[in-house]
Design an enzyme around this catalytic site. Structure first.
Site, mmCIF file in Angstrom:
data_model
loop_
_atom_site.group_PDB
_atom_site.id
_atom_site.type_symbol
_atom_site.label_atom_id
_atom_site.label_comp_id
_atom_site.label_asym_id
_atom_site.label_seq_id
_atom_site.Cartn_x
_atom_site.Cartn_y
_atom_site.Cartn_z
ATOM 1 N N PHE A 18 0.803 -1.217 0.146
ATOM 2 C CA PHE A 18 0.101 0.034 -0.193
ATOM 3 C C PHE A 18 0.934 1.215 0.048
ATOM 4 C CE2 PHE A 18 -2.903 -3.025 1.946
ATOM 5 C CZ PHE A 18 -4.007 -3.054 1.074
ATOM 6 N N GLU A 174 -11.558 -12.606 11.776
ATOM 7 C CA GLU A 174 -12.308 -12.758 10.397
ATOM 8 C C GLU A 174 -11.937 -14.137 9.850
ATOM 9 O OE1 GLU A 174 -12.011 -8.181 8.634
ATOM 10 O OE2 GLU A 174 -10.163 -9.679 8.184
ATOM 11 N N ALA A 322 -3.386 -0.542 6.763
ATOM 12 C CA ALA A 322 -3.419 -0.196 5.426
ATOM 13 C C ALA A 322 -3.412 1.296 5.416
ATOM 14 C CB ALA A 322 -4.464 -0.783 4.487
#
Length: 424
Positions: A18, A174, A322
């Site tokens: 990123f 997640e 990020a």
């Protein structure tokens, strides 16, 4: 190395994550030569790696060719290589494909998995920092379920169906939610001889709550969502060993498992050659000033996860996610434009756009300043943000199609063992 000679300032960027991408994009049209080095020829959208590992997405949905991103940049060059050493006195980097001098060096190497010195865990657990690692996890999960389907003893079957995840940060949460939904949506349909309740998902966290970096409000909501999905959560629990068959905790508990995923921490990925005093040893991050310049150097910069910029709000550096990487890359690119024009650079200021994590279908949590969301609204917010930041129009379309298909059919279409995993 066959990079064209130039009289223009040569900027070498190490890392196509990123931060590196954000920096280079800002220099489009600027009269410089840019050379990007990365071990892979693609950019990885790391926040969705867990979906590749659990069969929700194919890897090409979250990866994008680096050369394609910058094909419209003039005097841009990419080399797929690993940078091994930086000679700061002569301004030369040494790589696996040769050496190259630089005028300016930007280090954006990100992080690597931190095993905290435990070699057994490093050798036997499954990390998830790259696309190949995510594919290894996908293959191992599916292989173990296939092995469970043909197991001849109950203990063997249960070991194959026991999934243990270390670390209840966003990645661990997640992953745990995705595995729990796999059990509910796929196991009974594809494997009728296996009992759904035999598949267990254990989430182990050393701190006293899940999602420690986020607010207590969303942490409690995520905890409830996970428990409703059947995830077994173990807080204030530290893992001491994994020998390939048994996870052992420091309080003496054991978990028999053939799938142990390590998501319990990261550490910076520095490159040899930078003097030791410029590195925060415990975090393996370079000390940088408010312009992302590494302390003690005039032409070497660090961005994103590898950079530690101490501020009043972030005395231990910005979060290794990020948004700080993107914003630092953006600001440094703008500052390079100013610097090359002889103008004064502007210090970096981080704008916290919030944090989010998804737990499963219609289940996500979001922190936006003093606002906290959970449930379906947060889930749609999570989907929109992740689609927005995916690189490439095709990737956004394919990912949206896959999510829609999975939502309607309660299915994960990418559960293929393309490359069987074998531990070396």
């Amino acid at each position: 190395m066959n990079i064209p000679d130039t009289k223009l300032p040569r900027i070498i960027v190490i890392g196509g994550g990123f931060a590196g991408i954000s920096f280079i994009k800002k220099l489009k049209g600027v009269n410089v030569q840019i050379v990007l080095f990365d071990r892979h020829n693609y950019h990885t959208f790391q926040p969705l790696l867990y979906q590749v590992s659990t069969g929700g997405l194919e890897p090409d949905s979250i990866a994008y060719p680096l050369r394609k991103i910058f094909r419209k940049h003039t005097d841009f060059h990419f080399r797929m290589a690993e940078v091994e050493h930086i000679n700061t006195k002569e301004n030369i980097i040494s790589t696996t494909v040769g050496s190259l001098p630089y005028d300016y060096l930007v280090i954006a190497t990100g992080t690597r998995t931190n095993y905290f010195g435990n070699e057994n865990i490093a050798n036997n657990s499954m990390p998830m920092k790259t696309v190949p690692q995510a594919l290894n996890i996908r293959s191992l999960i599916l292989q173990n379920i296939e092995d469970a389907d043909r197991a001849t003893t109950e203990s063997e079957r249960l070991r194959y169906l026991n999934f243990v995840i270390a670390g209840a940060g966003p990645t661990g949460v997640e992953l745990a939610g995705a595995l729990a939904e796999f059990r509910k949506g796929i196991l009974e349909n594809d494997y009728p001889e296996l009992e759904e309740e035999d598949m267990e998902v254990h989430l182990i966290e050393g701190q006293d709550r899940v999602l420690p970096p986020m607010s207590e409000q969303v942490s409690k909501k995520a905890h409830r969502f996970l428990e409703k999905l059947g995830v077994q959560i173990h807080l204030n629990t530290l893992i001491s060993d994994y020998d390939g068959t048994t996870v052992t905790t420091k309080d003496g508990k054991t978990y028999k498992t053939a799938t142990f995923i390590w998501a319990a921490g990261v550490t910076g990925a520095p490159i040899s050659g930078i003097k030791a005093e410029a590195l925060v040893e415990r975090a393996n991050r370079y000390k940088v000033d408010q312009f992302n310049k590494i302390e003690g150097f005039d032409n070497i910069y660090a961005l994103g996860d590898i950079a530690l910029m101490s501020t009043k709000d972030f005395p231990k550096g910005h979060p290794q996610v990020a948004q700080p990487a993107i914003q630092q890359g953006d600001r440094l690119g703008k500052n390079f434009k100013k610097m090359l024009k002889g103008e004064k650079m502007e210090p970096f200021k981080y704008f916290d756009k919030g944090s989010m994590a998804t737990v499963g279908r219609n289940k996500a949590v979001v922190d936006l300043g003093n606002l906290h969301f959970g449930g379906a609204i947060a889930w749609f917010m999570w989907m929109f943000v992740h689609l927005w930041f995916l690189v490439g129009f095709r990737n956004r379309v394919v990912t949206f199609f896959n999510w829609t298909y999975n939502y309607i059919n309660f299915d994960k279409a990418a559960r293929l063992i393309i490359r069987p995993f074998k531990r070396i």
